[in-house]
Motif scaffolding. Structure first.
Motif, PDB file in Angstrom:
ATOM      1  N   UNK A  66      15.987 -56.340 -35.425  1.00  0.00           N
ATOM      2  CA  UNK A  66      17.409 -56.654 -35.583  1.00  0.00           C
ATOM      3  C   UNK A  66      17.649 -58.076 -35.092  1.00  0.00           C
ATOM      4  N   UNK A  67      18.061 -58.936 -36.019  1.00  0.00           N
ATOM      5  CA  UNK A  67      18.313 -60.347 -35.698  1.00  0.00           C
ATOM      6  C   UNK A  67      17.093 -60.983 -35.020  1.00  0.00           C
ATOM      7  N   UNK A  68      15.914 -60.608 -35.490  1.00  0.00           N
ATOM      8  CA  UNK A  68      14.686 -61.210 -34.984  1.00  0.00           C
ATOM      9  C   UNK A  68      14.080 -60.529 -33.769  1.00  0.00           C
ATOM     10  N   UNK A  69      14.774 -59.554 -33.193  1.00  0.00           N
ATOM     11  CA  UNK A  69      14.258 -58.852 -32.010  1.00  0.00           C
ATOM     12  C   UNK A  69      13.771 -57.460 -32.410  1.00  0.00           C
ATOM     13  N   UNK A  70      12.509 -57.154 -32.114  1.00  0.00           N
ATOM     14  CA  UNK A  70      11.917 -55.875 -32.509  1.00  0.00           C
ATOM     15  C   UNK A  70      12.046 -54.844 -31.400  1.00  0.00           C
ATOM     16  N   UNK A  71      12.265 -53.598 -31.799  1.00  0.00           N
ATOM     17  CA  UNK A  71      12.281 -52.486 -30.848  1.00  0.00           C
ATOM     18  C   UNK A  71      11.774 -51.238 -31.551  1.00  0.00           C
ATOM     19  N   UNK A  72      11.080 -50.353 -30.822  1.00  0.00           N
ATOM     20  CA  UNK A  72      10.554 -49.130 -31.438  1.00  0.00           C
ATOM     21  C   UNK A  72      11.660 -48.099 -31.638  1.00  0.00           C
ATOM     22  N   UNK A  73      11.677 -47.499 -32.824  1.00  0.00           N
ATOM     23  CA  UNK A  73      12.716 -46.520 -33.154  1.00  0.00           C
ATOM     24  C   UNK A  73      12.125 -45.391 -33.992  1.00  0.00           C
ATOM     25  N   UNK A  92      19.105 -44.809 -36.594  1.00  0.00           N
ATOM     26  CA  UNK A  92      17.841 -44.970 -35.894  1.00  0.00           C
ATOM     27  C   UNK A  92      18.059 -44.707 -34.405  1.00  0.00           C
ATOM     28  N   UNK A  93      17.053 -44.103 -33.768  1.00  0.00           N
ATOM     29  CA  UNK A  93      17.111 -43.858 -32.325  1.00  0.00           C
ATOM     30  C   UNK A  93      16.006 -44.656 -31.640  1.00  0.00           C
ATOM     31  N   UNK A  94      16.386 -45.430 -30.624  1.00  0.00           N
ATOM     32  CA  UNK A  94      15.389 -46.165 -29.854  1.00  0.00           C
ATOM     33  C   UNK A  94      14.503 -45.176 -29.086  1.00  0.00           C
TER      34      UNK A  94
END
Length: 200
Positions: A66-73, A92-94
Motif C-alpha cells: 500500500x503506497x509502496x509499503x508492504x505488509x503480510x495479509x 484483507x487482514x494483517x
C-alpha cells in the motif's frame, strides 16, 4: 513464492466514491488487524480479479503493498456483483508473524482412480469436504493439504484425524473434538434384479 498485491490508500469513502472507483476499473477495499487502524484502499480490478481465480491466492499469506509499503495479509472477504464478473469490494487482514492464524486451506485428492473401492469395486468417491480450517503460524501455512485415497475401500471413509498435516499445522475442527468425514467411497449395488410380476 510470495504473491504481491499492489494497492493505494484512498481518502474518499461511501457509496458514491465506490461507484466512481468501479467505473474507473478499480476495486475498493480495506485492510485491518494487527492492532493497527483500518486503512481504506483501492486496487486495479483486472489484476485482482484474475489473481483471485487462482486457488493459492485464497490460501496464502499475501504481500499487500500500500503506497509502496508492504505488509503480510490474508484475504478475508470478497463481494461480487450478482451476475457480472466484477469484484465489488475486498477485505484483507494483517497478520503477525509470531501469532497463529486461522484460515481455510483447500484439499487436493490423489489416487482416487487407484483406490480399491473404485478400481476393484466400482465405487464412486464422494468429496464431503473440499477445504479445511487450519491453525498455524503464517510461515507454516500450506497452500493445500493432500488427501491420499489409495487405501480407501468401498463403503469406508477418510476422516479429519486421518489427514497427514505439515509440521506446525493443526485442524481447528479436531481441536474442538470434531473428527468429520473428509471423503467416502459410495458402494454401488450389484446388478438390478428382475421384479416378480404381481399376482393377478
Amino acid at each position: 513464492m510470495t504473491i504481491e498485491v499492489i494497492a493505494t490508500s484512498r481518502a474518499q469513502q461511501g457509496t458514491g466514491a465506490s461507484r466512481r472507483l468501479r467505473n474507473a476499473g478499480k476495486v475498493p477495499g480495506i485492510v485491518y488487524g494487527a492492532d493497527q487502524a483500518p486503512v481504506a484502499i483501492e486496487l486495479d480490478h483486472n489484476n485482482l480479479y484474475y489473481a483471485m481465480q487462482n486457488e493459492v491466492f485464497h490460501a496464502s499469506v499475501l504481500s499487500l503493498v500500500v503506497d509502496g509499503k508492504a505488509e503480510p495479509v490474508l484475504i478475508r472477504d470478497a463481494q461480487y456483483h450478482p451476475w457480472k464478473q466484477i469484484v465489488m469490494h475486498v477485505d484483507f487482514q494483517r497478520v503477525d508473524a509470531n501469532k497463529p492464524i486461522h484460515t481455510k486451506v483447500p484439499l487436493h485428492f490423489i489416487n482416487a482412480e487407484n483406490a480399491p473401492g473404485v478400481k476393484a469395486s466400482g465405487g464412486i468417491v464422494s468429496h464431503v469436504l473440499t477445504e479445511v480450517e487450519v491453525s498455524c503460524l503464517p510461515s507454516k501455512l500450506p497452500e493445500f493439504i493432500e488427501v491420499d485415497l489409495i487405501d480407501l475401500q468401498a463403503g469406508t471413509s477418510i476422516h479429519l484425524a486421518d489427514l497427514k498435516l505439515p509440521e506446525g499445522v493443526e485442524l481447528v475442527a479436531l481441536k474442538h473434538g470434531d473428527n468429520g468425514t473428509v471423503a467416502t467411497i459410495l458402494a454401488i449395488r450389484g446388478g438390478a434384479t428382475e421384479e416378480t410380476p404381481a399376482a393377478a
